[in-house]
Design an enzyme around this catalytic site. Sequence first.
Site, short mmCIF file in Angstrom:
data_model
loop_
_atom_site.label_atom_id
_atom_site.label_comp_id
_atom_site.label_asym_id
_atom_site.label_seq_id
_atom_site.Cartn_x
_atom_site.Cartn_y
_atom_site.Cartn_z
N GLN A 23 54.27 -25.60 -29.93
CA GLN A 23 54.22 -24.33 -28.86
C GLN A 23 53.87 -23.07 -29.67
OE1 GLN A 23 57.98 -25.39 -26.73
NE2 GLN A 23 56.82 -24.63 -25.07
N HIS A 113 60.53 -32.75 -31.07
CA HIS A 113 60.18 -31.75 -30.02
C HIS A 113 59.07 -31.86 -29.31
CE1 HIS A 113 61.44 -27.86 -27.97
NE2 HIS A 113 60.71 -28.16 -27.30
N ASN A 157 64.92 -33.14 -28.87
CA ASN A 157 64.73 -32.26 -27.74
C ASN A 157 64.62 -33.05 -26.62
OD1 ASN A 157 64.96 -29.37 -26.82
ND2 ASN A 157 62.84 -30.17 -26.35
N GLU A 158 65.34 -32.89 -25.62
CA GLU A 158 64.98 -33.14 -24.19
C GLU A 158 64.29 -34.48 -23.99
OE1 GLU A 158 63.24 -30.41 -21.63
OE2 GLU A 158 64.70 -28.91 -21.95
C1 FCB Z 1 62.12 -27.16 -22.28
C2 FCB Z 1 61.41 -27.39 -23.53
C3 FCB Z 1 60.64 -26.06 -24.18
C4 FCB Z 1 60.02 -25.26 -23.31
C5 FCB Z 1 60.99 -24.76 -22.24
C6 FCB Z 1 60.51 -23.89 -21.17
O1 FCB Z 1 62.13 -28.14 -21.42
O2 FCB Z 1 62.20 -28.04 -24.37
O3 FCB Z 1 59.86 -26.60 -25.27
O4 FCB Z 1 59.04 -25.96 -22.68
O5 FCB Z 1 61.49 -26.06 -21.46
#
Ligand code: FCB
Length: 419
Positions: A23, A113, A157-158
């Site tokens: 990003q 990520h 991450n997520e």
């Molecule tokens: C999360 C992500 C991050 C960004 C935010 C807004 O889900 O981890 O990269 O996109 O949302």
Amino acid sequence: MNNGEVLQFPPDFLWGTATSPTQVEGHIENEWTHFTAQDGGHCRIACDHYHRYPEDIGWMSKLGVNAYRFGIEWSRLQSAPFAPLNQNELARYVDLLDRLKARGITPMVVLHHFSNPPWINAAGGWTNAAAIPAFVDFVRQLVATLKDRVSLWNTFNEPDTYACLAHVLGGFPPQQKWQIGKFRRVIGHMARAHAQASRVIRREGIFDGRKPEVGIAKNWTFFHAYKPYSPWDRAMAFACHYTFNKFVLDAFLGGWRRRASTFIGLNYYGRVRFHHFQAMIPASGAPVKTLKDFGFVCDDMVERYPEGLVKILSYLNRKFKLPVYITEHGAASDDEQFRARDLQENLAALHHAMSDGVDVRGFFYWSLLDNFEWQFGYTKKFGLLAVDFSDDKLPRTMKPLAEVYAKICRNNIIRKQGR
Ligand code: FCB
């Protein structure tokens, strides 16, 4: 509510910001490089953080943050499975870490990520179990080099967002839809990779007697029916909750797996309510006017739901009894007053949960910079700093919210206010 009441945070609380390589860095070769976002944007230069990280660390000092959560991009470091790490690229991250240290900023390193090296993608990404040993090897080599500089490790991450958007909703490369089997497989493989990587980090990442901390960042979204008596909307909300919250949490933290984490990273933005099968949020294209008529408070992405933060924190605390970092919270909007209110309300909720006994160790605002917001491109502005993408020099400027956040970081307090 008592207007102006001062809410104090613990003295060693981490106040940070967060970014991710794809990003902000630019000059990356992963599955996003040739991806065109909805606004026609791409990430090939992004914020050019790759070259400008010294300047960006200067901005962090101005903000007064004492922590920074950022990713180390796997695709930069390994050109093939089990290859030695690229020493030049590694040196750049080492320099970044040293500059953070010189400013008193504690790093939290994210190892995955939403992006992979091309050779992982070519082999089917995380649907292929071969990604597990390859990732663990990357982590082992990284930890050997960085253990003296990093003690907070965030493996994934997520994973829920990644697997869902890549294989169910089609927003992320490889843009597959409704492949629920693949979604589950990716989560299963990532959970195994987390457990194995965690073992490596905790065994090999000790430095000078300092034990490393390891966790994932779980995105928690509340899914509700707009009309609680609507059976179909309730069924949808339940299915989403089950798949993206419960299944994922169980895969990473259920039963014996809890031992693979020393903390839980929580990314919290808000909630999604369903009405006539439609997700009532801007990110799904629900018209702003309808959302207003329904009385929903939204940023440019989802419905805001600060009281949910108290609920999820006490739930996680009851269930897992692990310390928590709020690894992401933020709002995308051009309305800075709205963003300041949102921050204030969510921090008040966070403080409430902490007073009820939840052990929260830090908060990372998403994001330091306006940046490449995945499938949405540059239209969602989460930054504390604005970046002028129309100017080749990509100049940064502080937004009003940055001043608000700087005050919070410096004073370690917020003032509780009524609406
Ligand atoms: C999360 C992500 C991050 C960004 C935010 C807004 O889900 O981890 O990269 O996109 O949302």
